[in-house]
Motif scaffolding. Structure first.
Motif, PDB file in Angstrom:
ATOM      1  N   MET A   1       0.847  -1.180   0.000  1.00 52.48           N
ATOM      2  CA  MET A   1       0.000   0.000   0.000  1.00 52.48           C
ATOM      3  C   MET A   1       0.894   1.246   0.000  1.00 52.48           C
ATOM      4  SD  MET A   1      -3.298   0.614   2.204  1.00 52.48           S
ATOM      5  CE  MET A   1      -3.579   2.104   3.074  1.00 52.48           C
ATOM      6  N   ALA A   2       0.700   2.091  -0.932  1.00 50.55           N
ATOM      7  CA  ALA A   2       1.561   3.270  -1.070  1.00 50.55           C
ATOM      8  C   ALA A   2       1.180   4.367  -0.083  1.00 50.55           C
ATOM      9  CB  ALA A   2       1.483   3.806  -2.490  1.00 50.55           C
ATOM     10  N   ASN A   3       2.158   5.138   0.274  1.00 53.68           N
ATOM     11  CA  ASN A   3       1.972   6.273   1.163  1.00 53.68           C
ATOM     12  C   ASN A   3       1.417   7.429   0.336  1.00 53.68           C
ATOM     13  OD1 ASN A   3       2.374   8.609   2.652  1.00 53.68           O
ATOM     14  ND2 ASN A   3       4.324   7.923   3.495  1.00 53.68           N
ATOM     15  N   ALA A   4       0.327   8.015   0.773  1.00 53.73           N
ATOM     16  CA  ALA A   4      -0.308   9.091   0.010  1.00 53.73           C
ATOM     17  C   ALA A   4       0.621  10.293  -0.159  1.00 53.73           C
ATOM     18  CB  ALA A   4      -1.597   9.519   0.692  1.00 53.73           C
ATOM     19  N   ALA A   5       1.407  10.583   0.858  1.00 53.87           N
ATOM     20  CA  ALA A   5       2.272  11.761   0.802  1.00 53.87           C
ATOM     21  C   ALA A   5       3.406  11.605  -0.200  1.00 53.87           C
ATOM     22  CB  ALA A   5       2.850  12.051   2.182  1.00 53.87           C
ATOM     23  N   SER A   6       4.055  10.449  -0.218  1.00 53.60           N
ATOM     24  CA  SER A   6       5.223  10.296  -1.076  1.00 53.60           C
ATOM     25  C   SER A   6       5.083   9.185  -2.104  1.00 53.60           C
ATOM     26  CB  SER A   6       6.460  10.027  -0.223  1.00 53.60           C
ATOM     27  OG  SER A   6       6.345   8.748   0.376  1.00 53.60           O
ATOM     28  N   GLY A   7       4.032   8.370  -1.998  1.00 54.14           N
ATOM     29  CA  GLY A   7       3.859   7.271  -2.938  1.00 54.14           C
ATOM     30  C   GLY A   7       4.739   6.076  -2.646  1.00 54.14           C
ATOM     31  N   MET A   8       5.358   6.005  -1.467  1.00 54.80           N
ATOM     32  CA  MET A   8       6.259   4.906  -1.129  1.00 54.80           C
ATOM     33  C   MET A   8       5.500   3.768  -0.454  1.00 54.80           C
ATOM     34  SD  MET A   8       9.219   5.532  -2.195  1.00 54.80           S
ATOM     35  CE  MET A   8       9.613   6.994  -3.132  1.00 54.80           C
ATOM     36  N   ALA A   9       5.726   2.570  -0.945  1.00 53.82           N
ATOM     37  CA  ALA A   9       5.172   1.382  -0.312  1.00 53.82           C
ATOM     38  C   ALA A   9       6.210   0.847   0.673  1.00 53.82           C
ATOM     39  CB  ALA A   9       4.852   0.335  -1.367  1.00 53.82           C
ATOM     40  N   VAL A  10       5.795  -0.030   1.564  1.00 51.50           N
ATOM     41  CA  VAL A  10       6.712  -0.657   2.514  1.00 51.50           C
ATOM     42  C   VAL A  10       6.755  -2.140   2.193  1.00 51.50           C
ATOM     43  CG1 VAL A  10       7.179  -1.135   4.941  1.00 51.50           C
ATOM     44  CG2 VAL A  10       6.196   1.069   4.271  1.00 51.50           C
ATOM     45  N   HIS A  11       7.936  -2.621   1.812  1.00 46.28           N
ATOM     46  CA  HIS A  11       8.102  -4.032   1.475  1.00 46.28           C
ATOM     47  C   HIS A  11       7.822  -4.879   2.716  1.00 46.28           C
ATOM     48  CE1 HIS A  11      10.004  -7.766   0.209  1.00 46.28           C
ATOM     49  NE2 HIS A  11       9.917  -7.303  -1.036  1.00 46.28           N
ATOM     50  N   ASP A  12       7.152  -6.029   2.533  1.00 49.60           N
ATOM     51  CA  ASP A  12       6.802  -6.900   3.659  1.00 49.60           C
ATOM     52  C   ASP A  12       8.019  -7.312   4.479  1.00 49.60           C
ATOM     53  OD1 ASP A  12       4.137  -6.771   3.020  1.00 49.60           O
ATOM     54  OD2 ASP A  12       4.126  -8.658   1.902  1.00 49.60           O
ATOM     55  N   ASP A  13       9.169  -7.459   3.810  1.00 51.98           N
ATOM     56  CA  ASP A  13      10.400  -7.850   4.472  1.00 51.98           C
ATOM     57  C   ASP A  13      10.784  -6.861   5.576  1.00 51.98           C
ATOM     58  OD1 ASP A  13      12.378  -9.838   4.576  1.00 51.98           O
ATOM     59  OD2 ASP A  13      13.814  -8.540   3.536  1.00 51.98           O
ATOM     60  N   CYS A  14      10.449  -5.584   5.386  1.00 48.49           N
ATOM     61  CA  CYS A  14      10.770  -4.555   6.394  1.00 48.49           C
ATOM     62  C   CYS A  14      10.113  -4.886   7.732  1.00 48.49           C
ATOM     63  CB  CYS A  14      10.300  -3.175   5.923  1.00 48.49           C
ATOM     64  SG  CYS A  14      11.155  -2.558   4.477  1.00 48.49           S
ATOM     65  N   LYS A  15       8.833  -5.218   7.681  1.00 46.81           N
ATOM     66  CA  LYS A  15       8.097  -5.530   8.907  1.00 46.81           C
ATOM     67  C   LYS A  15       8.552  -6.866   9.483  1.00 46.81           C
ATOM     68  CE  LYS A  15       4.377  -4.314   6.527  1.00 46.81           C
ATOM     69  NZ  LYS A  15       3.029  -4.126   6.067  1.00 46.81           N
ATOM     70  N   LEU A  16       8.772  -7.847   8.612  1.00 43.15           N
ATOM     71  CA  LEU A  16       9.190  -9.178   9.043  1.00 43.15           C
ATOM     72  C   LEU A  16      10.513  -9.117   9.802  1.00 43.15           C
ATOM     73  CD1 LEU A  16       8.544 -12.242   8.770  1.00 43.15           C
ATOM     74  CD2 LEU A  16      10.073 -12.228   6.798  1.00 43.15           C
ATOM     75  N   ARG A  17      11.493  -8.413   9.247  1.00 42.92           N
ATOM     76  CA  ARG A  17      12.807  -8.299   9.899  1.00 42.92           C
ATOM     77  C   ARG A  17      12.704  -7.524  11.211  1.00 42.92           C
ATOM     78  NH1 ARG A  17      14.316 -12.420   7.609  1.00 42.92           N
ATOM     79  NH2 ARG A  17      14.742 -12.299   5.389  1.00 42.92           N
ATOM     80  N   PHE A  18      11.820  -6.529  11.263  1.00 42.13           N
ATOM     81  CA  PHE A  18      11.636  -5.775  12.505  1.00 42.13           C
ATOM     82  C   PHE A  18      11.073  -6.671  13.598  1.00 42.13           C
ATOM     83  CE2 PHE A  18       9.141  -3.166  15.421  1.00 42.13           C
ATOM     84  CZ  PHE A  18      10.151  -2.351  15.911  1.00 42.13           C
ATOM     85  N   VAL A  19      10.101  -7.505  13.248  1.00 39.61           N
ATOM     86  CA  VAL A  19       9.518  -8.431  14.228  1.00 39.61           C
ATOM     87  C   VAL A  19      10.594  -9.389  14.739  1.00 39.61           C
ATOM     88  CG1 VAL A  19       7.885 -10.340  14.524  1.00 39.61           C
ATOM     89  CG2 VAL A  19       7.160  -8.233  13.385  1.00 39.61           C
ATOM     90  N   GLU A  20      11.486  -9.830  13.835  1.00 34.12           N
ATOM     91  CA  GLU A  20      12.580 -10.711  14.256  1.00 34.12           C
ATOM     92  C   GLU A  20      13.501 -10.004  15.250  1.00 34.12           C
ATOM     93  OE1 GLU A  20      12.962 -13.317  10.106  1.00 34.12           O
ATOM     94  OE2 GLU A  20      14.517 -11.869  10.623  1.00 34.12           O
ATOM     95  N   LEU A  21      13.800  -8.739  14.977  1.00 36.87           N
ATOM     96  CA  LEU A  21      14.656  -7.960  15.885  1.00 36.87           C
ATOM     97  C   LEU A  21      13.971  -7.803  17.243  1.00 36.87           C
ATOM     98  CD1 LEU A  21      16.754  -4.844  15.278  1.00 36.87           C
ATOM     99  CD2 LEU A  21      14.901  -4.663  16.921  1.00 36.87           C
ATOM    100  N   LYS A  22      12.696  -7.437  17.210  1.00 34.27           N
ATOM    101  CA  LYS A  22      11.958  -7.132  18.435  1.00 34.27           C
ATOM    102  C   LYS A  22      11.685  -8.385  19.269  1.00 34.27           C
ATOM    103  CE  LYS A  22       7.512  -6.217  18.329  1.00 34.27           C
ATOM    104  NZ  LYS A  22       6.205  -5.590  18.138  1.00 34.27           N
ATOM    105  N   ALA A  23      11.203  -9.427  18.641  1.00 34.30           N
ATOM    106  CA  ALA A  23      10.746 -10.601  19.382  1.00 34.30           C
ATOM    107  C   ALA A  23      11.833 -11.662  19.585  1.00 34.30           C
ATOM    108  CB  ALA A  23       9.547 -11.231  18.671  1.00 34.30           C
ATOM    109  N   LYS A  24      12.644 -11.883  18.561  1.00 38.68           N
ATOM    110  CA  LYS A  24      13.608 -12.982  18.640  1.00 38.68           C
ATOM    111  C   LYS A  24      15.048 -12.525  18.842  1.00 38.68           C
ATOM    112  CE  LYS A  24      10.773 -15.598  15.390  1.00 38.68           C
ATOM    113  NZ  LYS A  24      10.642 -15.834  13.968  1.00 38.68           N
ATOM    114  N   ARG A  25      15.274 -11.205  18.705  1.00 43.40           N
ATOM    115  CA  ARG A  25      16.621 -10.654  18.858  1.00 43.40           C
ATOM    116  C   ARG A  25      17.615 -11.289  17.876  1.00 43.40           C
ATOM    117  NH1 ARG A  25      15.416  -6.914  21.891  1.00 43.40           N
ATOM    118  NH2 ARG A  25      15.364  -6.740  24.114  1.00 43.40           N
ATOM    119  N   THR A  26      17.149 -11.566  16.647  1.00 43.99           N
ATOM    120  CA  THR A  26      18.029 -12.159  15.640  1.00 43.99           C
ATOM    121  C   THR A  26      18.867 -11.115  14.916  1.00 43.99           C
ATOM    122  OG1 THR A  26      16.138 -12.156  14.142  1.00 43.99           O
ATOM    123  CG2 THR A  26      16.670 -14.245  15.178  1.00 43.99           C
TER     124      THR A  26
END
Length: 139
Positions: A1-26
């Motif tokens: 889903m693109a950002n209305a202000a800049s038209g930038m989407a967020v790749h699913d990998d961004c959220k996935l890797r963040f969850v790994e950092l937050k929950a699993k400390r990988t």
């Protein structure tokens, strides 16, 4: 889903890797980059759990904007180990004006995608993301 202000989407990998950092400390840190041609935020680099602040700081380019997440570990005054997840909006003075505008207009939406950010830093030069700045923000 693109950002209305800049038209930038967020790749699913961004959220996935963040969850790994937050929950699993990988990961110790994640460097995110906006791919202008693809109009999306992607993961540029992952820091290993054993890597430290110097490794993180070395990954921030001197003349290009980035977003970064850093899992900062510290000891409280009672010597209790804790950690805080920092979001860093890196926008060096030497980067292109267009790039600064795109990163600035996409930041809030991108940050909302990463549930669990505790402290935010805006930085335009290395002194603003110095280790002493991280330490001062957790106390």
């Amino acid at each position: 889903m693109a950002n209305a202000a800049s038209g930038m989407a967020v790749h699913d990998d961004c959220k996935l890797r963040f969850v790994e950092l937050k929950a699993k400390r990988t990961h110790r840190f994640i460097i995110y980059k906006i791919e202008e041609k693809q109009k999306q935020v992607i993961v540029e680099k992952l820091g290993e759990p054993a890597q430290g602040y110097e490794d993180f700081a070395a990954c921030l380019p001197a003349d290009e904007c980035r977003y970064a997440v850093y899992d900062f570990e510290f000891l409280t005054e009672g010597n209790v180990p804790k950690s805080r997840i920092f979001f860093v909006a890196w926008s060096p003075d030497t980067s292109r004006v267009r790039s600064k505008m795109i990163y600035a207009s996409s930041k809030d939406r991108f940050k909302r995608e990463l549930d669990g950010i505790q402290i935010e830093l805006q930085a335009t030069d290395p002194t603003e993301v110095g280790l002493d700045v991280f330490k001062s923000r957790v106390n």
